[in-house]
Each structure stands twice: as C-alpha cells, then as structure tokens.
Write an enzyme that holds these catalytic residues in place. Structure first.
Site, PDB file in Angstrom:
ATOM      1  N   LYS A  22       0.831  -1.222   0.000  1.00 20.17           N
ATOM      2  CA  LYS A  22       0.000   0.000   0.000  1.00 20.17           C
ATOM      3  C   LYS A  22       0.857   1.261   0.000  1.00 20.17           C
ATOM      4  O   LYS A  22       0.670   2.152  -0.830  1.00 20.17           O
ATOM      5  CB  LYS A  22      -0.919  -0.006   1.220  1.00 20.17           C
ATOM      6  CG  LYS A  22      -1.499   1.341   1.581  1.00 20.17           C
ATOM      7  CD  LYS A  22      -2.257   1.254   2.892  1.00 20.17           C
ATOM      8  CE  LYS A  22      -2.557   2.575   3.532  1.00 20.17           C
ATOM      9  NZ  LYS A  22      -1.485   3.222   4.250  1.00 20.17           N
ATOM     10  N   ASN A  23       1.794   1.340   0.945  1.00 19.24           N
ATOM     11  CA  ASN A  23       2.504   2.607   1.106  1.00 19.24           C
ATOM     12  C   ASN A  23       3.533   2.861   0.007  1.00 19.24           C
ATOM     13  O   ASN A  23       4.020   3.987  -0.127  1.00 19.24           O
ATOM     14  CB  ASN A  23       3.116   2.704   2.505  1.00 19.24           C
ATOM     15  CG  ASN A  23       2.025   2.938   3.551  1.00 19.24           C
ATOM     16  OD1 ASN A  23       0.905   3.324   3.210  1.00 19.24           O
ATOM     17  ND2 ASN A  23       2.331   2.681   4.814  1.00 19.24           N
ATOM     18  N   CYS A 117      -5.338   8.438   8.873  1.00 25.67           N
ATOM     19  CA  CYS A 117      -5.695   7.819  10.149  1.00 25.67           C
ATOM     20  C   CYS A 117      -5.454   8.778  11.324  1.00 25.67           C
ATOM     21  O   CYS A 117      -4.430   9.475  11.364  1.00 25.67           O
ATOM     22  CB  CYS A 117      -4.850   6.565  10.378  1.00 25.67           C
ATOM     23  SG  CYS A 117      -5.425   5.155   9.434  1.00 25.67           S
ATOM     24  N   ARG A 122      -0.070  15.160  12.502  1.00 29.20           N
ATOM     25  CA  ARG A 122       0.652  14.731  11.302  1.00 29.20           C
ATOM     26  C   ARG A 122       1.101  15.946  10.487  1.00 29.20           C
ATOM     27  O   ARG A 122       0.543  16.262   9.440  1.00 29.20           O
ATOM     28  CB  ARG A 122      -0.217  13.761  10.486  1.00 29.20           C
ATOM     29  CG  ARG A 122      -0.602  12.538  11.314  1.00 29.20           C
ATOM     30  CD  ARG A 122      -1.299  11.482  10.523  1.00 29.20           C
ATOM     31  NE  ARG A 122      -0.392  10.717   9.695  1.00 29.20           N
ATOM     32  CZ  ARG A 122      -0.754   9.636   8.998  1.00 29.20           C
ATOM     33  NH1 ARG A 122      -1.991   9.217   9.039  1.00 29.20           N
ATOM     34  NH2 ARG A 122       0.116   8.981   8.258  1.00 29.20           N
ATOM     35  N   ASP A 305       3.384   0.530  12.089  1.00 31.78           N
ATOM     36  CA  ASP A 305       2.139   0.077  11.453  1.00 31.78           C
ATOM     37  C   ASP A 305       1.748  -1.352  11.847  1.00 31.78           C
ATOM     38  O   ASP A 305       0.657  -1.808  11.523  1.00 31.78           O
ATOM     39  CB  ASP A 305       2.248   0.179   9.920  1.00 31.78           C
ATOM     40  CG  ASP A 305       2.380   1.618   9.465  1.00 31.78           C
ATOM     41  OD1 ASP A 305       2.111   2.525  10.274  1.00 31.78           O
ATOM     42  OD2 ASP A 305       2.773   1.841   8.308  1.00 31.78           O
ATOM     43  N   ARG A 397      -9.394   0.547   3.456  1.00 27.20           N
ATOM     44  CA  ARG A 397      -8.435   1.504   2.895  1.00 27.20           C
ATOM     45  C   ARG A 397      -7.092   0.845   2.618  1.00 27.20           C
ATOM     46  O   ARG A 397      -6.327   1.324   1.777  1.00 27.20           O
ATOM     47  CB  ARG A 397      -8.213   2.676   3.865  1.00 27.20           C
ATOM     48  CG  ARG A 397      -9.363   3.665   3.911  1.00 27.20           C
ATOM     49  CD  ARG A 397      -8.985   4.882   4.729  1.00 27.20           C
ATOM     50  NE  ARG A 397      -7.558   5.117   4.597  1.00 27.20           N
ATOM     51  CZ  ARG A 397      -6.727   5.349   5.611  1.00 27.20           C
ATOM     52  NH1 ARG A 397      -7.175   5.411   6.828  1.00 27.20           N
ATOM     53  NH2 ARG A 397      -5.442   5.531   5.399  1.00 27.20           N
TER      54      ARG A 397
HETATM   55  C1  EPZ Z   1       3.884   6.962   6.562  1.00 26.73           C
HETATM   56  O1  EPZ Z   1       3.185   8.087   7.087  1.00 26.73           O
HETATM   57  C2  EPZ Z   1       2.856   5.873   6.417  1.00 26.73           C
HETATM   58  N1  EPZ Z   1       1.831   6.332   5.505  1.00 26.73           N
HETATM   59  C3  EPZ Z   1       2.276   5.507   7.783  1.00 26.73           C
HETATM   60  O2  EPZ Z   1       1.458   4.365   7.586  1.00 26.73           O
HETATM   61  C4  EPZ Z   1       3.395   5.128   8.737  1.00 26.73           C
HETATM   62  O3  EPZ Z   1       2.861   4.953  10.028  1.00 26.73           O
HETATM   63  C5  EPZ Z   1       4.468   6.216   8.787  1.00 26.73           C
HETATM   64  O4  EPZ Z   1       4.922   6.530   7.442  1.00 26.73           O
HETATM   65  C6  EPZ Z   1       5.680   5.811   9.597  1.00 26.73           C
HETATM   66  O5  EPZ Z   1       6.246   4.641   9.060  1.00 26.73           O
HETATM   67  C7  EPZ Z   1       2.032   6.320   4.203  1.00 26.73           C
HETATM   68  O6  EPZ Z   1       3.077   5.910   3.701  1.00 26.73           O
HETATM   69  C8  EPZ Z   1       0.929   6.811   3.335  1.00 26.73           C
HETATM   70  P1  EPZ Z   1       6.150  10.052   8.663  1.00 26.73           P
HETATM   71  P2  EPZ Z   1       3.876   9.503   7.076  1.00 26.73           P
HETATM   72  O7  EPZ Z   1       6.245  11.321   7.887  1.00 26.73           O
HETATM   73  O8  EPZ Z   1       4.780   9.595   5.900  1.00 26.73           O
HETATM   74  C9  EPZ Z   1       6.728  13.309  12.158  1.00 26.73           C
HETATM   75  C10 EPZ Z   1      -0.426   3.019   7.694  1.00 26.73           C
HETATM   76  O9  EPZ Z   1      -0.917   2.457   8.690  1.00 26.73           O
HETATM   77  N2  EPZ Z   1       6.740  14.281  11.044  1.00 26.73           N
HETATM   78  O10 EPZ Z   1       7.203   9.022   8.480  1.00 26.73           O
HETATM   79  O11 EPZ Z   1       2.795  10.521   7.200  1.00 26.73           O
HETATM   80  C11 EPZ Z   1       5.348  12.669  12.339  1.00 26.73           C
HETATM   81  O12 EPZ Z   1       4.533  13.490  13.149  1.00 26.73           O
HETATM   82  C12 EPZ Z   1       0.049   4.450   7.780  1.00 26.73           C
HETATM   83  O13 EPZ Z   1      -0.287   2.464   6.605  1.00 26.73           O
HETATM   84  C13 EPZ Z   1       7.041  15.599  11.325  1.00 26.73           C
HETATM   85  O14 EPZ Z   1       7.268  15.990  12.468  1.00 26.73           O
HETATM   86  O15 EPZ Z   1       4.722   9.419   8.407  1.00 26.73           O
HETATM   87  C14 EPZ Z   1       5.703  11.337  12.937  1.00 26.73           C
HETATM   88  O16 EPZ Z   1       5.873  11.484  14.316  1.00 26.73           O
HETATM   89  C15 EPZ Z   1      -0.384   5.126   9.035  1.00 26.73           C
HETATM   90  N3  EPZ Z   1       7.052  16.489  10.282  1.00 26.73           N
HETATM   91  C16 EPZ Z   1       7.051  10.987  12.305  1.00 26.73           C
HETATM   92  O17 EPZ Z   1       7.563  12.221  11.792  1.00 26.73           O
HETATM   93  C17 EPZ Z   1       6.814  16.127   8.993  1.00 26.73           C
HETATM   94  O18 EPZ Z   1       6.871  16.978   8.103  1.00 26.73           O
HETATM   95  C18 EPZ Z   1       6.995   9.985  11.163  1.00 26.73           C
HETATM   96  O19 EPZ Z   1       6.033  10.415  10.200  1.00 26.73           O
HETATM   97  C19 EPZ Z   1       6.530  14.782   8.729  1.00 26.73           C
HETATM   98  C20 EPZ Z   1       6.497  13.880   9.780  1.00 26.73           C
END
Ligand code: EPZ
Length: 421
Positions: A22-23, A117, A122, A305, A397
C-alpha cells in the site's frame, strides 16, 4: 456500511498470498504523474480504497487510467490541472505526494491538505522545508498547500525527523530539479527504496535510497515505464501475527523475507517458529506465547504500522509486555476496544502495559483506524464466541480482500451490511 462477523477460536492453516505494498503504491501512482511522455504500466497494485481514491484524484487532474486486475495503466500526458481539491484529496494521507509530483513536473501545485488515520499530529513541515530548499515558495491558504517555483535547483536537505512522507515527497520534486540534491537523515523503509527504483526506471538518477543519505542528480524529463510494486511488509506481518495468535501453520507467500526481519525476530522471541524460504515465510504456532517488550522505530526497526496487531497478540501472551510507540503519539485508541474483550492493558502516554490473559471473549467492537482494524480482526479470530467489527471502511483503505484471505486460512469470518458504523 458493513461490518465483519467473526466466530473465533479456529486455528489457521494454509497459504496466503500477499498483495503489493500500500505505502509504495500510494506514492508510485502520484509519481507516475511526473512522466511527460509515454504511458506507465504498474503491476502488483493492491485493490484497496486508498488506491481507488488516488486513481479518482489523478483522473480529476486529467490522467487517463485503466485498471485491469492488479495492473494500472496511466497516461499522464493529458494532465490539465495542478489543482487537487476534491474530498478524496482531503480524506487520505498520501495525497500529499501530489505536491512533490506536480511541483517537480509543472513547478506549481495547489493541493488540499491531507487527512488519514487519526494516530497523532501529522505535520508536513519537513516536506515544506525540503520544497523551500529546492527554491519553491510554499503558502498554506484556505486549507490548501500552494507551492510554486520559477525553477527547482538541487540543494542539501537535512531532515529534523525521519519521515517517510517528507523523504519521498522531496525526492519526487528533486528528481526534476536542476543539479544535485542531497537528502540526509532520510527514511529507509522498503517503500522509499521502491519509489526511488520506480523513478529511476522513469529516467531519474537517484542513488542511496535505503541508506541514511539519498543523492539525486536532477534530469530534465521523466518518461512512463513498466514497473511492479514490492510486496506489502505490513499486510504480511498482519497475517503472521494472526497465525501466531490463533495457532496453526500459515505460509505468507509473495514476500521479501528481508523486509520482515524485525517482525520475524519479535515473533520468534514470543515463542513462535518462523521458517524462512526464498519468497515466503511459514509461521508455526502452538499458542504458547511469551510476553515481550516492543519499541516502534523507523525501518529497520519494528514498524509502527504493525504495533496495533502485535498488541492484540501480546494480550494473550503469558506475562507482562510493554509497548513503546515512538513514532505516533496516539496510536493506542484500539486498546479500549480490546478491553471490551477482556484484555488487561494500561496506557500511559506512548506506552502500553499489557498483562496477558488466558482468553479474549467476543464483543461488538470497532476499527478506530486502519491498523487498529487489523488488530480487531485478530482479536475476533482468537476470541471465544462471536465478535462484530464495525467501521471496517478503515480496514478497506489498506487490506485487499481481507475476509477472503482469512477464510482461505480456515477462519469463520463474514462481511455483513449494516445501517451505520
Ligand atoms: C507513513 O506516514 C505511512 N503512511 C504511515 O502508515 C506510517 O505509520 C508512517 O509513514 C511511519 O512509518 C504512508 O506511507 C501513506 P512520517 P507519514 O512522515 O509519511 C513526524 C499506515 O498504517 N513528522 O514518516 O505521514 C510525524 O509526526 C500508515 O499504513 C514531522 O514531524 O509518516 C511522525 O511522528 C499510518 N514532520 C514521524 O515524523 C513532517 O513533516 C513519522 O512520520 C513529517 C512527519
């Protein structure tokens, strides 16, 4: 609206074929927008709501899309808008990849801010930091990110947090920037590598994906290509955990065992046998499960995840387990549902303390988000009696044909229409 009705207590046996990730898919589809000539044919695309959502958004922008089984053909030469402003854009997370893709190709994008989610705050500040470093002007107005650049010029970007989304989004834009971009402190998840491989197949010049530093030499044009998405690490992990929790012998096929190492290692620690083959893993469980501690971390650590499914398993393990969720600050909403089934769990901030119980009992529960939904299904499968899982649109989803796949393993699970969630 629909619900899942599960009669629990059955051991699971057989093979389950894992779908495309998916991702990875939800980033590769927007990346295909960057082709200014030729069509792309992308295989192993999972049939899930998030993908359908993206396909609708891309059609709204003017792409021509044909779906045949797991293959999607995309003609992005006909794009006539850089303004993504539909409900679909606002309802899903991965729509933010349209910013990087449109910015890269057209040097402008207007994309409504994403949903996704409810697992914590986020932000997209790291995405914005990267776009600005490449020379773009970013403003947030009326709920949309408006991003423009006269031209994009390669730059050095050191991310303050390891972010999957920011790494991929900035990589997309930088692929079509002038000169060299160096991204440091990047995410190393398999889907980051898959997107880099896809872009390279389109003609990009990206090296280092999968390490801490990604080096991108910008090119002037990307072309459509043929590509196949990697298998889904999290879907595979979900079935592995279900097998461990229910007992039995289940082989997850069409996977890359290397991607599963942190999950396999934790399952072995729990007391489950994991047999590795070339592109499959077999889980053998007698349900004699030991408590373990889990800390979620960016890849190659234990994935956030899979934390929620894992928490269900630990509810029936002998002893006290402690889960520390280091990525998202509110990813324990599913715990209240598990408690309705007899689980003994205490949540303190980002920590869940789980005292294993002998059995869970069927109840009416709901999926509070995507992976929480998977955790609820596993809970229903192990529980004594009947469980109803509501709000399963979250599950749809991200998990293709989930009840059919579990049925093939011997589970008693069926989908039923309901009036409301
Ligand atoms: C991706 O989300 C995945 N989604 C998420 O999977 C997954 O939990 C996450 O990566 C972590 O592995 C998709 O790929 C569509 P991040 P993403 O940016 O990219 C902080 C699922 O269940 N952060 O890696 O949105 C954030 O708050 C979903 O399939 C900032 O501070 O996650 C978090 O604490 C849910 N500033 C951490 O980084 C930013 O600009 C990691 O977030 C971006 C993120």
């Amino acid at each position: 609206m629909e619900k899942l009705v599960i009669n629990g207590g059955k051991r699971l046996f057989g093979k389950v074929e894992i779908s495309g990730a998916k991702n990875a898919a939800v980033a590769i589809l927007p990346a295909a927008i960057m082709a200014s000539s030729s069509i792309s044919v992308i295989d192993n695309i999972p049939d899930i709501e998030d993908v359908q959502c993206l396909e609708r958004i891309m059609e709204h922008l003017g792409c021509k899309i044909i779906r045949q089984a797991n293959s999607v053909t995309i003609d992005s030469t006909s794009i006539n808008s850089v303004n993504a402003n539909t409900d679909d854009v606002r309802n899903m997370r991965a729509s933010y990849y349209l910013i990087g893709a449109l910015l890269g190709r057209f040097k402008k994008a207007k994309v409504d801010l994403p949903g996704g989610c409810p697992i914590g705050v986020r932000p997209i500040d790291q995405h914005i930091k990267g776009f600005e470093a490449l020379g773009a002007k970013v403003t947030i107005e009326h709920g949309a990110a408006i991003v423009t650049a006269e031209k994009l010029v390669g730059a050095n970007v050191y991310f303050d947090v390891v972010s999957v989304g920011a790494t991929i989004n900035v990589m997309l834009a930088a692929a079509l920037a002038e000169g060299t971009t160096i991204l440091e402190n990047v995410a190393k998840e398999p889907h980051v590598v898959d997107v880099a491989n896809f872009l390279n197949t389109m003609g990009a010049n990206i090296k280092g994906a999968g390490t801490d530093i990604i080096r991108i030499v910008g090119v002037s044009e990307l072309k459509g290509c043929n590509y196949s998405v990697i298998p889904d690490q999290i879907e595979a992990g979900t079935y592995m955990i279900a097998a461990a929790a229910c007992g039995g012998e289940v082989t997850v096929t069409n996977i890359i065992p290397k991607h599963m190492e942190s999950i396999s290692a934790k399952l072995i620690e729990v007391g489950v046998e994991v047999v590795e083959n070339e592109d499959s893993l077999t889980i053998i469980s007698d349900r004699n499960l030991k408590a373990v501690n889990v800390k979620t971390l960016p890849y190659p650590g234990f994935p956030t995840d899979i934390q929620q499914p894992m928490s269900t398993l630990l509810c029936i393990a002998n002893g006290r387990s402690i889960i520390n969720e280091s990525i998202w600050e509110s990813r324990f909403k599913h715990v209240d549902e598990l408690k309705k089934m007899g689980a003994v769990v205490k949540v303190e901030g980002r920590t869940a303390i789980i005292d294993g119980v002998e059995k869970l009992t069927g109840a009416v529960i709901r999926a509070t988000d995507l992976r929480a939904g998977a955790a609820m299904i596993i809970a229903g499968l192990v529980a004594e009696g009947t469980t109803e899982v509501h709000c399963i649109e979250h599950i749809d989803r991200g998990y293709p044909n989930i009840e059919d796949k579990f049925k093939l393993l011997g589970a008693d699970i069926r989908r039923v229409k309901v009036e409301e969630c």
